[in-house]
Design an enzyme around this catalytic site. Structure first.
Site, PDB file in Angstrom:
ATOM      1  N   ASP A 329       0.962  -1.100   0.217  1.00  0.00           N
ATOM      2  CA  ASP A 329      -0.076  -0.125  -0.198  1.00  0.00           C
ATOM      3  C   ASP A 329       0.933   1.153   0.069  1.00  0.00           C
ATOM      4  O   ASP A 329       2.018   1.203   0.480  1.00  0.00           O
ATOM      5  CB  ASP A 329      -0.852  -0.264   1.432  1.00  0.00           C
ATOM      6  CG  ASP A 329      -1.841   0.875   1.250  1.00  0.00           C
ATOM      7  OD1 ASP A 329      -2.683   1.179   0.412  1.00  0.00           O
ATOM      8  OD2 ASP A 329      -2.149   1.973   2.324  1.00  0.00           O
ATOM      9  N   GLU A 358       1.775   0.457  -4.814  1.00  0.00           N
ATOM     10  CA  GLU A 358       1.024   1.451  -5.256  1.00  0.00           C
ATOM     11  C   GLU A 358       1.513   2.716  -5.198  1.00  0.00           C
ATOM     12  O   GLU A 358       1.586   3.266  -4.133  1.00  0.00           O
ATOM     13  CB  GLU A 358      -0.158   1.164  -4.078  1.00  0.00           C
ATOM     14  CG  GLU A 358      -1.682   2.375  -4.581  1.00  0.00           C
ATOM     15  CD  GLU A 358      -2.145   2.824  -3.598  1.00  0.00           C
ATOM     16  OE1 GLU A 358      -3.563   3.210  -3.670  1.00  0.00           O
ATOM     17  OE2 GLU A 358      -1.666   2.752  -2.020  1.00  0.00           O
TER      18      GLU A 358
END
Ligand code: CA
Length: 617
Positions: A329, A358
């Site tokens: 993330d 990400e």
């Protein structure tokens, strides 16, 4: 099935046996890892004031670290490569307080664990929000002390989806033709406010009991593997949940950024500062050290004990559960040096593994900085084999939604964006997508236009990289009432709950359009995963003309020609521009409709506002 359950139950030992009130993490480790080093975090009342001895046959105690908080000890250990598996006892002694001991367990690795092959461009990934996919076990819906409670009528509450719900539907996922699943975080996330998404982790070593137990996660990965489905774990190194068990007893004040401040500064979200030659140190700190949101404390990975903790935690989950990849993330928000060390150490342990980060930037100059092999001018080097391809996602959706311009084509921005692939060391390892769990669903982004939806999907499956499809996209799942509402873009998968009238899994109650979408995705999945040209073949595209964009994938056996026609009427396409790639081939078949196309006349008639994926013979 029952036999497997028993084996798995035996496999999970009682973690706290003989622990004398000590929490030790990682709770066990393995012999024969690439790195023989292990650092244990030990938490217990005044444990920092104890002397430590370790039974030396398997583990060698190299160093004992004491930190600001006397309730912690950090032990550096070495595991000899030929050490026996089994228990070693650690003894803790104190002049006045009672002695303690802990039996630390070393395990045998699974054969070929280090050689596991990560997800790659032979795969199509299915992204699942686990709370919203399927409730396979109603007995874990309400657990005392766990927040928020389950209430399917509230978009911000838990809905009860769980690991069993995913296991129950692995056959559906396989039949649809997906070969990998990325599941949003399943670690304990016990917070009152809006934490069903899983990104506010409150225990890095424990599956949230609303989903099941650690052994259930292990079982999910095992079952998936039997069906040829890889599992990608979603991990969060940037922030923890405010209710993390250590929050009220931090090892040191610098464990969290700004732990001393009543009002936590929020990150400026300026992902460009890491690359910006004109930024300042304070701007960089504001980005990296600011909290993501007030309820998710920002972890300070410059603290070496926390850095080790997070790296070992990731390796622990790979080794324990058998996963084939990690999605990290908010890749750029943690300390960049730490993030590189994290990716370097994981890839050193599992050289064929895959990590996707990400970095939510639509500028490929920024996203490409994070891919392994990129030699950035400022010396920054990452070890992430893959990053998410946000730039091409946005560019293609914009192209689809744009009216025909006065000059040029609405596809021009997308066509030119793809040219930026020269910035990536390995564009064929990017994860591509048309939507995900943080943006309006693709069907909403395209305002329910079926022709544009088909174009988006055909583009995704033609593009280089590793396609990812969000759960429900295969049945046009949408939330047009409020497309940007986060609860709405993570609505329940129809059929995942007994009260649903529609069932995506069985097809019951689906509309004709939904069945059409399901057939489209299924066809594209099976074609993509059985056609090496779409995985590794060369990619060619031609400058868009007359609202038509043409792309090719080609290897020595197969030529695939994808054509996107945005015109509202059937349109003629002159083939002469494409002979360089088509050669003297005379016919083609549309893999979606199975209709034949004759190339001998030098032109094709394209259906109005539609996409074709032609296999040329
Ligand atoms: Ca449940």
């Amino acid at each position: 099935m029952r036999f497997i359950t028993i084996i798995l139950a035996l496999f999970s030992i009682n973690l706290w046996a003989g622990s004398d009130g000590l929490r030790v993490e990682p709770q066990y480790w393995w012999v024969g890892m690439q790195s023989p080093k292990l650092q244990l975090m030990i938490h217990g009342d005044n444990i920092g004031q104890y002397q430590v001895k370790v039974e030396q046959s398997k583990l060698e105690l190299v160093a004992v670290h004491r930190v600001d908080n006397p309730n912690y000890l950090f032990l550096d250990l070495l595991i000899k490569p030929d050490a026996d598996t089994g228990e070693s006892t650690m003894y803790f002694s104190h002049d006045t307080l009672p002695d303690k001991h802990y039996r630390y367990h070393l395990r045998k690795r699974q054969p070929d664990s280090a050689k596991r092959v990560g997800f790659n461009n032979s795969d199509v990934i299915y992204l699942i929000t686990p709370d919203r996919f399927a409730n396979g076990d109603a007995s874990n819906d309400h657990i005392e002390g766990m927040h928020p409670d389950t209430d399917i009528t509230e978009l911000g509450m838990r809905h009860g989806g769980d690991i069993q719900g995913i296991i129950d539907n692995l056959d559906y996922i396989k039949k649809m033709g997906f070969s990998a699943i990325w599941i949003c975080p399943m670690l304990e996330s016990n917070q009152v406010n809006y934490s069903y998404h899983g990104y506010a982790i409150t225990d890095y070593y424990k599956i949230d009991p609303r989903y099941g137990h650690n052994r259930d996660y292990h079982s999910l990965v095992w079952h998936a593997k039997q069906k040829g489905i890889k599992v990608i774990m979603d991990q969060v190194a940037n922030h923890a949940g405010k209710n993390h068990w250590w929050s009220n007893d931090l090892p040191s004040p610098d464990w969290y950024h700004h732990s001393d401040k009543a009002n936590k500064p929020i990150t400026n979200h300026k992902r460009t500062v890491l690359a910006d030659p004109y930024t300042t140190a304070s701007e960089k700190r504001a980005f990296s050290d600011g909290w993501f949101v007030e309820r998710m404390p920002d972890l300070n990975q410059q603290n070496p004990f926390l850095a080790n903790y997070l790296i070992q935690n990731s390796i622990w989950w790979i080794e324990y559960s058998g996963i084939q990849g990690i999605r990290q993330d908010t890749l750029s928000y943690p300390d960049p040096k730490f993030m590189n060390e994290w990716s370097k150490r994981i890839m050193a342990e599992y050289p064929n593994f895959n990590l996707v980060g990400e970095e939510w930037s639509v500028n490929p100059a920024i996203t490409s900085r994070w891919q392994r092999g990129k030699h950035n001018l400022d010396g920054f080097e990452s070890h992430f084999p893959s990053v998410m391809d946000f730039p091409n996602q946005q560019a293609f959706i914009e192209a689809l939604n744009k009216p025909k311009p006065a000059w040029g084509s609405s596809f021009d921005g997308s066509y030119e964006m793809l040219a930026n692939d020269f910035l990536y060391p390995d564009p064929f390892n990017l994860v591509t997508f048309m939507d995900n769990h943080d943006m309006p669903r693709i069907y909403d982004q395209l305002k329910g236009d079926d022709g544009l939806f088909k174009m988006a999907m055909v583009y995704l499956y033609t593009l280089r990289g590793i396609p990812q499809v969000y759960y429900g996209t295969e049945i046009n799942l949408a939330y047009p009432e409020n497309p940007h509402d986060h609860g709405g873009l993570r609505i329940d998968m129809p059929g995942g709950w007994p009260e649903h009238k529609q069932n995506a899994f069985t097809g019951e109650g689906l509309t004709a359009k939904q069945n059409q979408a399901k057939t489209l995705i299924k066809t594209l999945n099976h074609y993509r995963t059985s056609t090496p040209a779409l995985q590794n073949g060369k990619l060619y595209h031609f400058a868009p003309q007359n609202e038509i964009y043409v792309m090719f994938r080609q290897d020595q056996h197969t030529t695939v020609m994808s054509i996107f026609n945005k015109n509202e009427q059937a349109t003629e396409l002159d083939l002469s521009r494409f002979y360089e790639i088509i050669g003297d081939k005379q016919s083609a078949i549309d893999i979606i409709s199975a209709k034949p196309f004759d190339f001998t006349k030098g032109k094709l008639t394209l259906p109005a506002k539609d996409a074709l994926m032609l296999e040329i013979n």
